[in-house]
Design an enzyme around this catalytic site. Structure first.
Site, PDB file in Angstrom:
ATOM      1  N   ARG A 103      44.571   2.409-106.443  1.00  0.00           N
ATOM      2  CA  ARG A 103      45.035   3.797-106.363  1.00  0.00           C
ATOM      3  C   ARG A 103      46.520   3.790-106.045  1.00  0.00           C
ATOM      4  O   ARG A 103      46.946   3.193-105.053  1.00  0.00           O
ATOM      5  CB  ARG A 103      44.277   4.583-105.278  1.00  0.00           C
ATOM      6  CG  ARG A 103      44.473   6.106-105.414  1.00  0.00           C
ATOM      7  CD  ARG A 103      43.821   6.885-104.277  1.00  0.00           C
ATOM      8  NE  ARG A 103      44.549   6.674-103.033  1.00  0.00           N
ATOM      9  CZ  ARG A 103      43.990   6.369-101.872  1.00  0.00           C
ATOM     10  NH1 ARG A 103      42.673   6.203-101.789  1.00  0.00           N
ATOM     11  NH2 ARG A 103      44.725   6.212-100.800  1.00  0.00           N
ATOM     12  N   GLU A 113      52.676   4.444-101.895  1.00  0.00           N
ATOM     13  CA  GLU A 113      52.171   3.085-101.783  1.00  0.00           C
ATOM     14  C   GLU A 113      51.215   2.810-102.930  1.00  0.00           C
ATOM     15  O   GLU A 113      50.770   3.738-103.628  1.00  0.00           O
ATOM     16  CB  GLU A 113      51.463   2.851-100.450  1.00  0.00           C
ATOM     17  CG  GLU A 113      50.230   3.719-100.240  1.00  0.00           C
ATOM     18  CD  GLU A 113      49.580   3.505 -98.881  1.00  0.00           C
ATOM     19  OE1 GLU A 113      50.060   2.651 -98.123  1.00  0.00           O
ATOM     20  OE2 GLU A 113      48.581   4.188 -98.598  1.00  0.00           O
ATOM     21  N   ASN A 156      47.552   0.899-103.505  1.00  0.00           N
ATOM     22  CA  ASN A 156      46.396   0.394-102.764  1.00  0.00           C
ATOM     23  C   ASN A 156      45.586  -0.564-103.630  1.00  0.00           C
ATOM     24  O   ASN A 156      45.191  -0.218-104.745  1.00  0.00           O
ATOM     25  CB  ASN A 156      45.502   1.558-102.337  1.00  0.00           C
ATOM     26  CG  ASN A 156      46.234   2.562-101.461  1.00  0.00           C
ATOM     27  OD1 ASN A 156      46.333   2.400-100.255  1.00  0.00           O
ATOM     28  ND2 ASN A 156      46.767   3.610-102.088  1.00  0.00           N
ATOM     29  N   SER A 172      39.661   4.667-101.510  1.00  0.00           N
ATOM     30  CA  SER A 172      38.527   5.565-101.292  1.00  0.00           C
ATOM     31  C   SER A 172      38.758   6.963-101.845  1.00  0.00           C
ATOM     32  O   SER A 172      39.829   7.302-102.345  1.00  0.00           O
ATOM     33  CB  SER A 172      38.214   5.638 -99.796  1.00  0.00           C
ATOM     34  OG  SER A 172      39.350   6.074 -99.090  1.00  0.00           O
ATOM     35  N   LYS A 228      52.746  -4.036 -98.012  1.00  0.00           N
ATOM     36  CA  LYS A 228      53.995  -3.281 -98.101  1.00  0.00           C
ATOM     37  C   LYS A 228      55.180  -4.187 -98.390  1.00  0.00           C
ATOM     38  O   LYS A 228      56.156  -3.773 -99.024  1.00  0.00           O
ATOM     39  CB  LYS A 228      54.231  -2.517 -96.789  1.00  0.00           C
ATOM     40  CG  LYS A 228      53.088  -1.603 -96.359  1.00  0.00           C
ATOM     41  CD  LYS A 228      52.782  -0.555 -97.396  1.00  0.00           C
ATOM     42  CE  LYS A 228      51.731   0.434 -96.899  1.00  0.00           C
ATOM     43  NZ  LYS A 228      50.402  -0.183 -96.723  1.00  0.00           N
ATOM     44  N   LYS A 273      57.148   0.874 -92.098  1.00  0.00           N
ATOM     45  CA  LYS A 273      55.765   0.570 -92.469  1.00  0.00           C
ATOM     46  C   LYS A 273      55.438  -0.887 -92.162  1.00  0.00           C
ATOM     47  O   LYS A 273      56.181  -1.783 -92.553  1.00  0.00           O
ATOM     48  CB  LYS A 273      55.542   0.838 -93.962  1.00  0.00           C
ATOM     49  CG  LYS A 273      55.705   2.285 -94.388  1.00  0.00           C
ATOM     50  CD  LYS A 273      55.360   2.447 -95.860  1.00  0.00           C
ATOM     51  CE  LYS A 273      55.375   3.898 -96.287  1.00  0.00           C
ATOM     52  NZ  LYS A 273      54.946   4.055 -97.701  1.00  0.00           N
ATOM     53  N   GLU A 309      46.596  -0.984 -93.716  1.00  0.00           N
ATOM     54  CA  GLU A 309      45.995   0.074 -94.511  1.00  0.00           C
ATOM     55  C   GLU A 309      45.191   0.971 -93.576  1.00  0.00           C
ATOM     56  O   GLU A 309      44.833   0.588 -92.475  1.00  0.00           O
ATOM     57  CB  GLU A 309      45.071  -0.520 -95.573  1.00  0.00           C
ATOM     58  CG  GLU A 309      45.749  -1.512 -96.508  1.00  0.00           C
ATOM     59  CD  GLU A 309      46.832  -0.892 -97.357  1.00  0.00           C
ATOM     60  OE1 GLU A 309      46.771   0.325 -97.614  1.00  0.00           O
ATOM     61  OE2 GLU A 309      47.761  -1.621 -97.754  1.00  0.00           O
ATOM     62  N   GLY A 310      44.900   2.195 -94.066  1.00  0.00           N
ATOM     63  CA  GLY A 310      43.967   3.052 -93.339  1.00  0.00           C
ATOM     64  C   GLY A 310      44.587   4.208 -92.588  1.00  0.00           C
ATOM     65  O   GLY A 310      43.877   5.029 -92.031  1.00  0.00           O
ATOM     66  N   ARG A 361      45.242  14.706-101.702  1.00  0.00           N
ATOM     67  CA  ARG A 361      45.023  14.910-100.265  1.00  0.00           C
ATOM     68  C   ARG A 361      46.144  15.801 -99.748  1.00  0.00           C
ATOM     69  O   ARG A 361      47.312  15.561-100.039  1.00  0.00           O
ATOM     70  CB  ARG A 361      45.025  13.570 -99.515  1.00  0.00           C
ATOM     71  CG  ARG A 361      43.836  12.691 -99.853  1.00  0.00           C
ATOM     72  CD  ARG A 361      44.000  11.289 -99.302  1.00  0.00           C
ATOM     73  NE  ARG A 361      45.156  10.636 -99.909  1.00  0.00           N
ATOM     74  CZ  ARG A 361      45.643   9.461 -99.509  1.00  0.00           C
ATOM     75  NH1 ARG A 361      45.096   8.842 -98.493  1.00  0.00           N
ATOM     76  NH2 ARG A 361      46.684   8.926-100.120  1.00  0.00           N
TER      77      ARG A 361
END
Length: 542
Positions: free
Chosen positions: A136, A154, A156, A161, A331, A421, A425-426, A518
């Site tokens: 993604r 970024e 992924n 998800s 990153k 950064k 992740e998350g 989002r």
């Protein structure tokens, strides 16, 4: 620049209209599996759920320029191939992410994963040359010089998800449009401006292609999941699609479960799982391992969990992602690709280094670079960084010329327009703007290499949204009124584009497969829905 005035969004609604839309949205969500498990005071979930709540969502889709939306989707195939090639460049990953000369020296989690991968390589265990990526690429709109540009947040490569739930949010918005016309509140709210979203079938197509490439029809796909996962329905929709459309069974296991249930055949390296709830426990061979866990240090509470992760990596099953593909999503790799000539080396197929049938993608280099903000490593000694410092007034050049690397000094100077950064992740891990100087003061010198500085994306101002949060049924705070459930807030919306790539032998089989949005309040720097910072949304093209 699009003529759309973002500050006029969303259209005005009466309290009665807002209540009707909220009822339509929440009942649709509850009826169509747009769900979360509710939080619990102990942060644990029952073995068999008995209640669910709708996922956090937006009542009206977010405005997004049509040209930038389609541009992001068109770029995804190039990004799919790019990160497949990065994952296959062992020397590059060793240099950038390794524990001997890369970021793994400063970041223990990254270093542990890299050392495990290196040990597998040194032992000559390459039981499976194929890799699967479910990717993604996340973007924000950037306002600069009276125009809007698409800028990447970024890329992924693990546990990407919310594909299935985002598909259902888009369907929810189309249903509300069909049933209410959004009370004709805006001429933009028409069916032509609501793009289709079929992310679930696209992601499952990638998983099924890996299963087919493995070559054992009765094998199963393993989902490696976190314990007490609240976002379980997003995963279950993939599982149902695999079974109903492709007749492929799924096994769900945590790393703790796998420490007991998983074993490797010593000669073939086939991974088998024993399921204890069978009347006569039997072994199930695994074709593909889909990781929805193992992307954060908290997934590894003891060294034995790493042992289990490395056992999976040694197996003949196709990993999604493999360790090198997980590392490729760091990153530090994102920053390294921005350096002169690095991107072009990966996009080029000069000398057929990626195979005789691999495409040369250098013509897309400018388009890819145009999506990047400026970024650099905190430990950077690059001449370009030093030169930029020299052009600043002496009072702004930062302290400790001889002791502090130019990358850190420049980050301090430009802190109000930056985000720092780490290799995580998350959500919830970044450091923003005014918090940067104090963070740099406390950051040990040996940990600088684990961080990058990135220019902040300046999103359109004044756009708002109606955000709908679900209160857990046992909280006592939800009396069912619209006032309690809906918040109108100034927002930022992030577009994510999904794709898959199956690669490792010959050509890269890849495809762009869908999208998500989002939306978060402007007071929130982070964008992770599962981490509690944002809501699921879709787009209205403008």
């Amino acid at each position: 620049m699009t003529s759309f005035n973002f500050s006029t969004w969303p259209p005005q609604l009466t309290p009665e209209q807002l209540e009707a839309l909220t009822l339509a949205a929440t009942t649709y969500a509850l009826s169509h599996g747009l769900l979360y498990l509710p939080p619990s005071p102990s942060n644990t979930q029952p073995p068999i759920p008995t209640t669910a709540i709708h996922a956090p969502l937006s009542l009206i889709p977010a405005p997004f320029p049509r040209a930038q939306f389609h541009a992001a989707r068109e770029l995804q195939s190039v990004y799919n191939v790019l990160y497949a090639r990065v994952a296959m460049d062992t020397k590059f990953l060793d240099t950038v992410m390794g524990a001997e000369e890369g970021v793994g020296k400063a970041d223990e989690f990254t270093g542990t994963l890299w050392r495990g991968w290196k040990k597998i390589r040194e032992h000559g265990v390459l039981a499976q040359p194929l890799h699967l990526g479910l990717f993604r690429s996340d973007y924000l709109l950037h306002t600069a010089e009276d125009r809007l540009a698409l800028k990447q947040v970024e890329f992924n490569t693990i546990s990407s998800s919310f594909g299935p739930l985002s598909e259902r949010v888009a369907a929810m918005h189309r249903n509300i449009l069909a049933s209410t016309s959004y009370f004709s509140a805006s001429p933009h709210l028409t069916a032509d401006n609501f793009p289709e979203n079929s992310t679930t079938s696209g992601l499952v197509e990638g998983l099924s292609k890996a299963h087919e490439a493995y070559g054992v029809r009765d094998a199963r796909i393993l989902f490696v999941v976190q314990p007490n996962e609240r976002n379980v329905f997003d995963q279950r929709w993939l599982e149902y699609e695999l079974l109903e459309k492709h007749q492929i069974h799924v096994v769900r296991q945590t790393l703790a479960d796998l420490a007991v249930s998983a074993s490797l055949d010593p000669s073939t390296h086939a991974l088998t799982i024993t399921l204890p709830f069978q009347i006569n426990p039997s072994l199930y061979e695994i074709s593909t391992i889909y990781f929805r866990a193992s992307y954060t240090p908290s997934d590894f509470p003891s060294p034995s969990y790493y042992d289990t992760r490395f056992l999976l990596e040694r197996s003949r099953a196709i990993k999604c992602p493999s360790l090198p593909l997980q590392l490729a999503g760091g990153k530090k790799v994102q920053e390294a690709l921005t350096r002169p000539g690095v991107l072009e080396r990966f996009l080029s197929n000069e000398g057929t280094k990626w195979g005789t049938r691999a495409p040369d993608l250098t013509a897309h280099a400018a388009g890819i670079r145009a999506t990047w903000m400026g970024m650099w490593a905190l430990d950077s000694e690059d001449a370009e960084i030093a030169a930029e410092l020299e052009h600043l007034p002496a009072s702004e050049q930062g302290q400790g010329h001889g002791m502090v690397p130019p990358g850190t000094r420049l980050a301090r100077c430009k802190a109000p327009s930056l985000v720092l950064k780490p290799q995580r992740e998350g959500g919830g891990n970044n450091v923003y703007r005014e918090a940067i100087p104090a963070f740099l003061d406390a950051l040990p010198a040996e940990e600088r290499e684990a961080w990058i500085a990135m220019e902040m994306i300046e999103t359109p101002r004044g756009v708002s949204g109606y955000l709908v949060r679900a209160s857990p049924s046992n909280s006592g705070t939800d009396n069912g009124t619209t006032e309690k459930k809906v918040v109108r807030a100034e927002v930022i919306s992030e577009l994510g584009i999904f794709g898959y790539a199956l690669f490792g032998e010959g050509e890269v089989v890849e495809k762009e497969v869908g999208w998500l949005v989002r939306t978060k309040g402007t007071e929130s720097n982070e964008g992770g829905v599962a981490a509690g910072f944002s809501v699921l949304d879709s787009v209205v093209l403008v």
